[in-house]
Structure formats: C-alpha cells, structure tokens
Design an enzyme around this catalytic site. Structure first.
Site, short mmCIF file in Angstrom:
data_model
loop_
_atom_site.label_atom_id
_atom_site.label_comp_id
_atom_site.label_asym_id
_atom_site.label_seq_id
_atom_site.Cartn_x
_atom_site.Cartn_y
_atom_site.Cartn_z
N HIS A 77 0.37 -0.90 0.10
CA HIS A 77 0.23 0.31 -0.07
C HIS A 77 1.21 1.72 0.60
O HIS A 77 2.00 1.14 0.62
CB HIS A 77 -0.91 0.04 1.53
CG HIS A 77 -1.93 0.93 1.31
ND1 HIS A 77 -1.90 2.32 1.41
CD2 HIS A 77 -3.41 1.37 1.36
CE1 HIS A 77 -3.05 2.69 1.53
NE2 HIS A 77 -4.01 2.08 1.14
N SER A 181 12.17 14.27 4.30
CA SER A 181 13.06 13.77 4.58
C SER A 181 13.28 12.42 4.09
O SER A 181 12.55 11.82 4.18
CB SER A 181 13.05 13.47 6.37
OG SER A 181 13.04 12.54 7.12
N GLY A 185 10.15 10.73 5.82
CA GLY A 185 9.82 11.43 4.29
C GLY A 185 8.30 13.08 4.97
O GLY A 185 9.12 13.78 5.38
#
Length: 269
Positions: A77, A181, A185
């Site tokens: 996902h 980052s 993220g």
C-alpha cells in the site's frame, strides 16, 4: 482523529506506539487496526478536549518518528511518511474550529522541537486548507501512486515516488522545509467528515483488470460519487480494489458492491 503510522508488522513496536497513544488523560484510544499487508496501523483517538487530543496525536507521532525509518519500509500500500496521515473528523461538524485544531496539530508535529525529530514538511487538506483541496490531489502530486518496478512501495520517497528526488520546491508544503526527509518522509493533515474504507478482494483477476475496475467504480473515472479507488496486489498474490468512501450517504458500501459486481458481470468476470 485517525492517525496512520507506517508500521504494521512488528508487534513490539506497535505496542510502544499504542502505549504512547494511551498516555494522555482525557483521550480515549478506541481502536487500533494493524494491517500487515499494508504495513500500516491506524490509531483512532477520541476526546472532547481539543488540546488534549492534540497532545495525544503529537505524542503518538513523535514516538513513531523516533522509532521508525521509512527507508526500511516495504508494503503493498502506498505511503508518504512514517506518520503518513492524520485525519481529524470533528464529531460536532466541520466548524472553523476544526481548521484551527488541524493547524495546531500540524504546527506542533512539524516543529522539530526535539533533537531526535527535525522539522518535517506538512501538507494540509480538507477544511484545514483554504482551498479545501482533497487528500488525493496532494498524494498525486507527490507520487503517492507510483509503484517500484518490482511492485509495491519500498524505501524512502526519493527512491521511487518523488519526481525530483527529495526536492519539494515544485509543490512546496504548507509548513516545514521544502525537502522530504529520507527517514521520515512528509506528513498530511486534514479535517473532513468521516471517511469509510471498503476493500474488495478479487479472485481470478489480474492487476490490469483490477485497475480498470477501480477506475470504473471511482468518481474520477465516471463511477459513483465520492468514491476513490485503486488496485493493489499483495505478496500472496491476492488482488483487491481498495476504496475510500468520501460520502457514504451518496454511495454506501452496498451500492458500491452491487455496482462493482455489475461491472464485473458485464465484463464476463
């Protein structure tokens, strides 16, 4: 408030996150949904005290940021960050206070007030953003739906998702630095009515067909109102159409299921 953390397999780590989520008086942790194939866990927090709820969300988010590393994440996902998504669903309706609360959470999460967690890019959606833009619009611009060549989603955003590495200057965040980052993220935070999830496993259907079904059922593809859908394939070979129901009154699960079965039948599936 639903907080989605990109960890769904390590029970010890999830236990630490659960403890962090339960540590704020006046806030109830009413559900923990561990999804191993998606490699994410959803924490549902409820409180009648916005300040306490903010404190609980921030505590949970910081615990996740200290414990997890997106570069080691591998899932079926998509995701944009360790703290992938914070969704506020005000029980009393979407008053202006919802936007204020969303921004309060975001400012604190993004602030980098601890040495272990620097400032993070944050994107607002729904009633937390002046334009009321949708979460899917942000995700699309950040390469959320871009799989790795091997399938699934692996490692940090700059490895497969972001069009320009970790540079966000083409689509700058609402808060925080314009650089994603590698370890953490980005974070998306919004305020909306409750969003339902309805996922349909498919038997004997390949991914190409599953993608066509997802498009046909979604509002974007001319299907049901308020339905967002995508096809996913898991490690065990299972294929599913995963749906978000933005307006369950307009398109309840039963209606979606019947429409999907009708399309499949018309296609001879």
């Amino acid at each position: 408030c639903n907080v989605y953390i990109s960890e769904g397999r390590d029970k010890a780590l999830i236990g630490k996150l659960e403890a962090a989520a339960q540590a704020t008086p006046g806030v109830a942790l009413v559900n923990v949904f561990q999804d191993e194939p998606y490699h994410r866990t959803g924490f549902t927090l409820v409180s009648g005290q916005p300040d306490r709820l903010t404190e609980a969300v921030v505590r949970l988010s910081r615990a996740a940021l200290q414990l997890l590393d997106l570069r080691r994440h591998d899932a079926s996902h998509p995701r944009l960050g360790v703290v992938d998504h914070i969704a506020l669903h005000p029980l009393g309706g979407l008053a202006p206070a919802a936007a204020t609360h969303s921004r309060g959470v975001a400012t604190t999460v993004a602030g980098g007030q601890e040495e272990e967690v620097p400032a993070l890019p944050v994107y607002f959606y729904g009633h937390a953003h002046p334009s009321r833009r949708g979460l899917a619009d942000i995700r699309r611009k950040l390469g959320y739906f871009r799989r790795s060549p091997e399938g699934g989603w692996r490692g940090g955003l700059e490895q497969q998702q972001l069009p320009a590495g970790n540079d966000l200057s083409a689509f700058p965040p609402d808060l925080g630095p314009a650089t994603a980052s590698a370890r953490w993220g980005v974070v998306t935070i919004g305020a909306t009515p409750w969003v339902g999830n309805y996922n349909v496993p498919l038997s004997g259907v390949d991914m190409a067909t599953a993608r066509k079904l997802a498009k046909a059922i979604s509002e974007r593809g001319g299907g049901l109102p308020g339905v967002q859908a995508m096809a996913l394939q898991h490690a065990d070979g299972l294929v599913e159409v995963a749906c978000n129901l933005l307006d369950a009154a307009a398109a309840p699960p039963g209606t979606l299921q019947a429409r999907l079965e009708g399309i499949a039948g018309a296609w001879g599936l």
